[in-house]
Scaffold this active site. Structure first.
Site, PDB file in Angstrom:
ATOM      1  N   MET A 117       0.844  -1.196   0.000  1.00  0.00           N
ATOM      2  CA  MET A 117       0.000   0.000   0.000  1.00  0.00           C
ATOM      3  C   MET A 117       0.883   1.253   0.000  1.00  0.00           C
ATOM      4  SD  MET A 117      -3.476  -0.873   1.983  1.00  0.00           S
ATOM      5  CE  MET A 117      -2.936  -0.583   3.656  1.00  0.00           C
ATOM      6  N   GLY A 118       2.127   1.088  -0.416  1.00  0.00           N
ATOM      7  CA  GLY A 118       3.020   2.234  -0.537  1.00  0.00           C
ATOM      8  C   GLY A 118       3.594   2.679   0.797  1.00  0.00           C
ATOM      9  N   TYR A 119       4.180   3.885   0.782  1.00  0.00           N
ATOM     10  CA  TYR A 119       4.927   4.417   1.932  1.00  0.00           C
ATOM     11  C   TYR A 119       5.940   3.355   2.388  1.00  0.00           C
ATOM     12  CZ  TYR A 119       5.550   8.270   5.122  1.00  0.00           C
ATOM     13  OH  TYR A 119       6.061   9.373   5.760  1.00  0.00           O
ATOM     14  N   LEU A 120       6.763   2.980   1.433  1.00  0.00           N
ATOM     15  CA  LEU A 120       7.609   1.798   1.609  1.00  0.00           C
ATOM     16  C   LEU A 120       8.727   2.023   2.621  1.00  0.00           C
ATOM     17  CD1 LEU A 120       7.918   0.815  -2.176  1.00  0.00           C
ATOM     18  CD2 LEU A 120       6.187   0.097  -0.513  1.00  0.00           C
ATOM     19  N   HIS A 121       9.006   0.982   3.400  1.00  0.00           N
ATOM     20  CA  HIS A 121      10.090   1.020   4.382  1.00  0.00           C
ATOM     21  C   HIS A 121      10.940  -0.241   4.210  1.00  0.00           C
ATOM     22  CE1 HIS A 121       7.573  -1.873   6.439  1.00  0.00           C
ATOM     23  NE2 HIS A 121       6.592  -0.995   6.499  1.00  0.00           N
ATOM     24  N   HIS A 163       9.234  -3.588   3.446  1.00  0.00           N
ATOM     25  CA  HIS A 163       8.891  -3.789   2.026  1.00  0.00           C
ATOM     26  C   HIS A 163      10.147  -4.065   1.207  1.00  0.00           C
ATOM     27  CE1 HIS A 163       5.566  -0.971   3.364  1.00  0.00           C
ATOM     28  NE2 HIS A 163       4.885  -1.990   2.900  1.00  0.00           N
ATOM     29  N   GLN A 175     -10.448  -2.407   1.989  1.00  0.00           N
ATOM     30  CA  GLN A 175     -10.012  -3.155   3.182  1.00  0.00           C
ATOM     31  C   GLN A 175     -10.015  -2.275   4.433  1.00  0.00           C
ATOM     32  OE1 GLN A 175      -5.984  -4.091   1.383  1.00  0.00           O
ATOM     33  NE2 GLN A 175      -5.255  -3.719   3.458  1.00  0.00           N
ATOM     34  N   ILE A 177      10.682  -7.461   9.747  1.00  0.00           N
ATOM     35  CA  ILE A 177      11.869  -6.590   9.838  1.00  0.00           C
ATOM     36  C   ILE A 177      11.599  -5.588  10.964  1.00  0.00           C
ATOM     37  CG2 ILE A 177      13.368  -4.977   8.604  1.00  0.00           C
ATOM     38  CD1 ILE A 177      13.442  -7.812   7.448  1.00  0.00           C
ATOM     39  N   SER A 196       6.584  -0.597  10.277  1.00  0.00           N
ATOM     40  CA  SER A 196       5.219  -0.457   9.763  1.00  0.00           C
ATOM     41  C   SER A 196       5.050   0.958   9.257  1.00  0.00           C
ATOM     42  CB  SER A 196       4.213  -0.724  10.889  1.00  0.00           C
ATOM     43  OG  SER A 196       2.936  -0.219  10.543  1.00  0.00           O
TER      44      SER A 196
END
Ligand code: PAF
Length: 280
Positions: A30-34, A37, A61, A176, A185
């Site tokens: 859902m993006g905002y990758l860390h 991801h 969702q 992670i 998260s």
């Protein structure tokens, strides 16, 4: 790296890749990758000819009182990260592209969606299964990568794939964590400095719980009570659930004599965080 907003564009590329006999790894996000991801994308990079990342905050969702409107987004940063790992295509559709007018076809997995997060988020997993199914169909992926942090989601997607004979392999990847133990998260960004400190209680409590089980404790209630007691020492924490279920059916158990998932959901202020451990 190709950027695609339209399903037709993704399908065009997929058709060409398939013609060349290439394998495709999909990382649904859902993006905002860390870094969580990133670990999935790296694994996909190692194991496939082509890597597709989907970057889509899936409206179906989210419940009516949940954080759809405020969910963090930074598409340009996501593109940079994906490009740096060698992703081939990032799929970033608008909601209208994924859900046309009069959309009314949903996929659901029963028993496994009843407990844990399913109790307080009744429509969540149907939304996840539906969007994931669409992504599998659009990308024709050979493998798809999911993190163990969303352990119930991972179990449900695996079951859906098995029960409905989807032609894809699901790869579960480890949680992670930050250096101090907090599970990574996108929602951690909601925490202010005090809440960020308070959030460490989740990992602390689970570490103790895991130690007990590994030392041979068989009474699930004793383990849950110990985890609960530790979380309750943190004044900013409010427990949604502390649960031990069998990893196969996600049903609560009294005795620990099978593969287990110990999962918790805890509000720190207004932010709901989840974490878990699995012992097989
Ligand atoms: O785990 C997530 O980020 C989402 O639930 C997923 C799998 C991308 C579906 O929207």
């Amino acid at each position: 790296m190709i950027r695609a907003e339209k399903i037709s564009k993704v399908k065009e590329h997929v058709r060409a890749w398939k013609k060349e006999g290439k394998t495709i790894g999909l990382v649904p996000t859902m993006g905002y990758l860390h870094e969580g991801h990133a670990s999935l994308i790296k694994r996909a990079r190692e194991e496939n000819d082509i890597v597709i990342v989907s970057d889509f905050v899936n409206p179906i969702q989210f419940g009516p009182s949940e954080d759809l409107a405020t969910y963090p987004r930074d598409f340009e940063a996501d593109c940079k990260l994906c490009e740096s790992i060698g992703c081939d295509l990032i799929f970033h559709p608008e909601p209208e592209e994924m859900y046309e007018d009069n959309f009314c076809s949903y996929v659901g997995v029963n028993t496994l969606s009843e407990n844990l997060c399913g109790k307080s988020r009744p429509i969540h997993f149907n939304g996840v299964c539906t969007v994931v199914t669409k992504l599998f169909m659009i990308t024709e992926a050979t493998k798809a990568y999911f993190g163990q942090k969303d352990a119930q989601q991972l179990a449900i997607v695996c079951r859906m794939v098995r029960d409905l004979n989807y032609n894809i392999e699901i790869v579960g990847c480890p949680i992670i964590r930050e250096d101090d133990g907090l599970a990574k998260s996108s929602r951690n960004t909601y925490l202010n400095a005090d809440e960020r400190e308070a959030a460490l209680i989740l990992h602390k409590a689970l570490t103790k719980g895991e130690e007990l089980v590994r030392a041979g404790e068989k009474d699930a209630k004793k383990v849950k009570d110990e985890i609960t007691k530790i979380i309750e020492t943190e004044p900013m924490a409010r427990i949604d659930y502390v649960e031990i279920v069998d990893w196969n059916q996600l049903q609560p158990i009294d005795r620990i004599d099978c593969d287990i998932l110990c999962a918790i959901a805890v509000y720190i202020g207004k932010v709901r965080l989840i974490d878990n451990f699995i012992i097989k």
